[in-house]
Scaffold this motif. Structure first.
Motif, PDB file in Angstrom:
ATOM      1  N   PRO A   2       5.639  -6.002 -36.702  1.00 27.44           N
ATOM      2  CA  PRO A   2       6.341  -4.820 -36.183  1.00 27.44           C
ATOM      3  C   PRO A   2       5.422  -3.748 -35.602  1.00 27.44           C
ATOM      4  N   ALA A   3       4.122  -3.875 -35.759  1.00 28.08           N
ATOM      5  CA  ALA A   3       3.213  -2.896 -35.155  1.00 28.08           C
ATOM      6  C   ALA A   3       3.053  -3.103 -33.661  1.00 28.08           C
ATOM      7  N   LEU A   4       3.522  -4.240 -33.119  1.00 30.18           N
ATOM      8  CA  LEU A   4       3.321  -4.544 -31.700  1.00 30.18           C
ATOM      9  C   LEU A   4       3.904  -3.477 -30.768  1.00 30.18           C
ATOM     10  N   PRO A   5       5.145  -2.992 -30.939  1.00 33.34           N
ATOM     11  CA  PRO A   5       5.644  -1.935 -30.048  1.00 33.34           C
ATOM     12  C   PRO A   5       4.765  -0.689 -30.059  1.00 33.34           C
ATOM     13  N   VAL A   6       4.256  -0.341 -31.251  1.00 32.52           N
ATOM     14  CA  VAL A   6       3.386   0.840 -31.323  1.00 32.52           C
ATOM     15  C   VAL A   6       2.066   0.574 -30.597  1.00 32.52           C
ATOM     16  N   LEU A   7       1.503  -0.612 -30.785  1.00 25.70           N
ATOM     17  CA  LEU A   7       0.243  -0.954 -30.106  1.00 25.70           C
ATOM     18  C   LEU A   7       0.406  -0.880 -28.580  1.00 25.70           C
ATOM     19  N   ILE A   8       1.507  -1.413 -28.076  1.00 28.52           N
ATOM     20  CA  ILE A   8       1.731  -1.408 -26.620  1.00 28.52           C
ATOM     21  C   ILE A   8       1.841   0.016 -26.099  1.00 28.52           C
ATOM     22  N   THR A   9       2.606   0.863 -26.783  1.00 33.20           N
ATOM     23  CA  THR A   9       2.774   2.236 -26.293  1.00 33.20           C
ATOM     24  C   THR A   9       1.500   3.060 -26.484  1.00 33.20           C
ATOM     25  N   VAL A  10       0.716   2.772 -27.534  1.00 31.68           N
ATOM     26  CA  VAL A  10      -0.572   3.464 -27.706  1.00 31.68           C
ATOM     27  C   VAL A  10      -1.511   3.112 -26.552  1.00 31.68           C
ATOM     28  N   TYR A  11      -1.557   1.836 -26.188  1.00 29.46           N
ATOM     29  CA  TYR A  11      -2.363   1.430 -25.036  1.00 29.46           C
ATOM     30  C   TYR A  11      -1.926   2.155 -23.764  1.00 29.46           C
ATOM     31  N   SER A  12      -0.621   2.252 -23.533  1.00 22.98           N
ATOM     32  CA  SER A  12      -0.104   2.911 -22.330  1.00 22.98           C
ATOM     33  C   SER A  12      -0.463   4.382 -22.315  1.00 22.98           C
ATOM     34  N   ALA A  13      -0.361   5.052 -23.474  1.00 25.65           N
ATOM     35  CA  ALA A  13      -0.690   6.477 -23.536  1.00 25.65           C
ATOM     36  C   ALA A  13      -2.181   6.697 -23.272  1.00 25.65           C
ATOM     37  N   GLY A  70      -5.774  11.818 -26.962  1.00 28.21           N
ATOM     38  CA  GLY A  70      -5.509  12.534 -28.214  1.00 28.21           C
ATOM     39  C   GLY A  70      -4.198  12.119 -28.836  1.00 28.21           C
ATOM     40  N   TRP A  71      -3.156  12.017 -28.017  1.00 30.08           N
ATOM     41  CA  TRP A  71      -1.851  11.600 -28.525  1.00 30.08           C
ATOM     42  C   TRP A  71      -1.910  10.151 -29.014  1.00 30.08           C
ATOM     43  N   ALA A  72      -2.613   9.298 -28.281  1.00 30.90           N
ATOM     44  CA  ALA A  72      -2.708   7.893 -28.694  1.00 30.90           C
ATOM     45  C   ALA A  72      -3.421   7.769 -30.029  1.00 30.90           C
ATOM     46  N   LEU A  73      -4.503   8.529 -30.196  1.00 31.96           N
ATOM     47  CA  LEU A  73      -5.238   8.477 -31.467  1.00 31.96           C
ATOM     48  C   LEU A  73      -4.379   9.022 -32.614  1.00 31.96           C
ATOM     49  N   SER A  74      -3.652  10.092 -32.333  1.00 31.28           N
ATOM     50  CA  SER A  74      -2.792  10.677 -33.375  1.00 31.28           C
ATOM     51  C   SER A  74      -1.715   9.703 -33.812  1.00 31.28           C
ATOM     52  N   ALA A  75      -1.070   9.051 -32.837  1.00 29.21           N
ATOM     53  CA  ALA A  75      -0.026   8.085 -33.188  1.00 29.21           C
ATOM     54  C   ALA A  75      -0.606   6.927 -33.985  1.00 29.21           C
ATOM     55  N   SER A  76      -1.811   6.504 -33.644  1.00 23.31           N
ATOM     56  CA  SER A  76      -2.460   5.412 -34.384  1.00 23.31           C
ATOM     57  C   SER A  76      -2.697   5.816 -35.828  1.00 23.31           C
ATOM     58  N   VAL A  77      -3.226   7.017 -36.025  1.00 23.41           N
ATOM     59  CA  VAL A  77      -3.503   7.488 -37.384  1.00 23.41           C
ATOM     60  C   VAL A  77      -2.209   7.633 -38.182  1.00 23.41           C
ATOM     61  N   VAL A  78      -1.166   8.179 -37.550  1.00 18.77           N
ATOM     62  CA  VAL A  78       0.110   8.380 -38.251  1.00 18.77           C
ATOM     63  C   VAL A  78       0.695   7.038 -38.681  1.00 18.77           C
ATOM     64  N   TYR A  79       0.697   6.080 -37.770  1.00 20.84           N
ATOM     65  CA  TYR A  79       1.286   4.784 -38.119  1.00 20.84           C
ATOM     66  C   TYR A  79       0.461   4.085 -39.194  1.00 20.84           C
ATOM     67  N   LEU A  80      -0.865   4.066 -39.012  1.00 22.34           N
ATOM     68  CA  LEU A  80      -1.708   3.410 -40.019  1.00 22.34           C
ATOM     69  C   LEU A  80      -1.582   4.096 -41.386  1.00 22.34           C
ATOM     70  N   GLY A  81      -1.564   5.439 -41.384  1.00 20.55           N
ATOM     71  CA  GLY A  81      -1.415   6.162 -42.661  1.00 20.55           C
ATOM     72  C   GLY A  81      -0.078   5.914 -43.299  1.00 20.55           C
ATOM     73  N   GLY A  82       1.007   5.895 -42.507  1.00 17.34           N
ATOM     74  CA  GLY A  82       2.342   5.676 -43.052  1.00 17.34           C
ATOM     75  C   GLY A  82       2.496   4.299 -43.643  1.00 17.34           C
ATOM     76  N   THR A  83       2.026   3.276 -42.933  1.00 15.60           N
ATOM     77  CA  THR A  83       2.158   1.912 -43.459  1.00 15.60           C
ATOM     78  C   THR A  83       1.264   1.700 -44.685  1.00 15.60           C
ATOM     79  N   LEU A  84       0.064   2.335 -44.658  1.00 14.70           N
ATOM     80  CA  LEU A  84      -0.829   2.188 -45.811  1.00 14.70           C
ATOM     81  C   LEU A  84      -0.212   2.823 -47.059  1.00 14.70           C
ATOM     82  N   LEU A  85       0.365   4.009 -46.915  1.00 14.91           N
ATOM     83  CA  LEU A  85       1.027   4.660 -48.053  1.00 14.91           C
ATOM     84  C   LEU A  85       2.189   3.816 -48.553  1.00 14.91           C
ATOM     85  N   ARG A  86       2.944   3.217 -47.633  1.00 18.78           N
ATOM     86  CA  ARG A  86       4.077   2.371 -48.050  1.00 18.78           C
ATOM     87  C   ARG A  86       3.583   1.157 -48.827  1.00 18.78           C
ATOM     88  N   GLU A  87       2.479   0.564 -48.403  1.00 12.14           N
ATOM     89  CA  GLU A  87       1.946  -0.598 -49.110  1.00 12.14           C
ATOM     90  C   GLU A  87       1.359  -0.203 -50.466  1.00 12.14           C
TER      91      GLU A  87
END
Length: 393
Positions: free
Chosen positions: A86-97, A104-121
């Motif tokens: 499920p990270a594929l849609p985020v990866l594609i849009t991060v690349y586009s940004a 800056g926005w791409a890096l922020s989205a990467s950190v938010v997604y990685l932090g959110g999934t890590l906390l969930r795990e």
């Protein structure tokens, strides 16, 4: 056409989003999958499809598409058991940004997604070992770093290509300007040389011929025909030279302001007679104004042909025919000189004069034949196309 070209990227991204959504949904339907339909539920599928749908707008609104995809996929990770796919849609849009310059926005989205999934795990650590959590987190970090770097490299490559195209266009424009400047300098140099080398000499010939004619008439003597021909020829040469110099100094339509040259073909015939060549002129059809380039070409063809008769044909007579047809102007000059039956004649070889005739006619899309006549002598036959007249079918 432009509208179709502008909609094509949206269509491509829409197809990619649909395929991605189909693959992710199909992954939940595989027997034995960690996240089956019962675990995903309606909300999970909506979040999954919504995150994939955001890919459609990744070029038009990269930041907004990335925000929607990140929010949906983090929501999916919170509702359902975290997975890598499920990270594929985020990866594609991060690349586009990142490719659009929003690093800056791409890096922020990467950190938010990685932090959110890590906390969930980490919250569900009992179902997985710490080693499995770290392996999956490391894999996702590598993917997101690659997506950000790839987007930055893609943007830099596009910028480099644009700069290369601009440099190539600038170099081409500079070459054209240099070529035009050098051509202008060369025209001015030729004009100066012609003026210095010919104008003075032709002026002296014209003045001396005029003085000789005046003195002969003052003494009551018969003016030789050759002297009158020299006087007329030198006057025409001065006029032609002035027109040529004007064209060289100020490039424009060849021929300057001298119009209706075809109407002056009779003067060329008279000049040939003055030089001792029995010449006749026949005009058929209805004379009418001609395009400047056709008018000049007809005049030059007759001028060159009669000059060759005078210089090379020996004791010969010449006939000139000008025919006005609805679709073409026909110019024919024939002589009964030595031609093919006599000694080799320089006029019958492809020289500058005949080459110039062919070039003029070819430039107008016409046809020309120049060679020995069927009964001896030499024959020049040219057909110069004319625009259709109004009212003529």
């Amino acid at each position: 056409m432009d509208r179709d070209r502008g909609l094509r990227p949206y269509a491509q991204d829409g197809v990619a989003a649909a395929v991605l959504a189909a693959l992710l949904v199909a992954g939940t339907l595989i027997p034995g999958a960690p996240n089956g339909p019962a675990r995903v539920g309606v909300i999970g599928y909506l979040l999954l499809v919504g995150g994939c749908a955001a890919v459609t707008a990744r070029r038009a609104a990269p930041v907004a598409a990335m925000a929607v995809a990140t929010a949906c996929m983090i929501g999916y990770a919170l509702v359902v058991y975290p997975e890598t796919a499920p990270a594929l849609p985020v990866l594609i849009t991060v690349y586009s940004a990142a490719s659009a310059g929003r690093r800056g926005w791409a890096l922020s989205a990467s950190v938010v997604y990685l932090g959110g999934t890590l906390l969930r795990e980490l919250a569900d650590l009992g179902a997985r070992t710490p080693r499995e959590v770290l392996d999956q987190a490391g894999l996702l970090v590598g993917w997101f770093v690659a997506a950000n770097v790839a987007g930055i490299v893609s943007r830099q490559r596009r910028a480099y290509l644009r700069q290369a195209e601009q440099r190539a266009a600038e170099a081409e424009r500079t070459r054209e300007e240099v070529a035009l400047r050098r051509a202008g300098e060369e025209r001015l140099r030729i004009a100066r040389e012609l003026h210095d080398s010919l104008t003075h000499s032709i002026s002296i010939i014209k003045v001396q011929a005029g003085v000789a004619v005046h003195l002969a008439r003052k003494r009551g003597e018969v003016v030789p025909a050759a002297l009158l021909a020299i006087q007329d020829a030198s006057a025409d040469a001065m006029r032609e030279l002035r027109a040529t110099l004007e064209v060289l100094r100020e490039p424009g339509e060849e021929g300057g302001g001298d119009e209706d040259r075809a109407g002056r073909i009779g003067e060329l015939v008279e000049r040939a007679r003055s030089a001792g060549v029995p010449a006749t002129l026949a005009v058929t059809g209805t004379p009418r104004p001609l395009p400047p380039e056709v008018d000049l070409a007809a005049y030059r063809i007759v001028q060159e042909a009669l000059t060759n008769v005078t210089r090379h044909a020996g004791a010969a007579s010449a006939s000139v025919h000008v025919g006005y047809r609805p679709d073409a102007l026909v110019v024919r000059v024939e002589d009964d000189g030595r031609g093919a039956t006599g000694a080799p004649d320089a006029a019958h070889e492809p020289g500058v004069g005949l080459t110039g005739m062919r070039e003029r006619v070819s430039a107008l899309g016409g046809r020309i034949q120049a060679g020995p006549g069927a009964e001896g002598g030499f024959r020049v036959h040219a057909e110069l196309p004319l625009p259709a007249r109004e009212g003529v079918a």
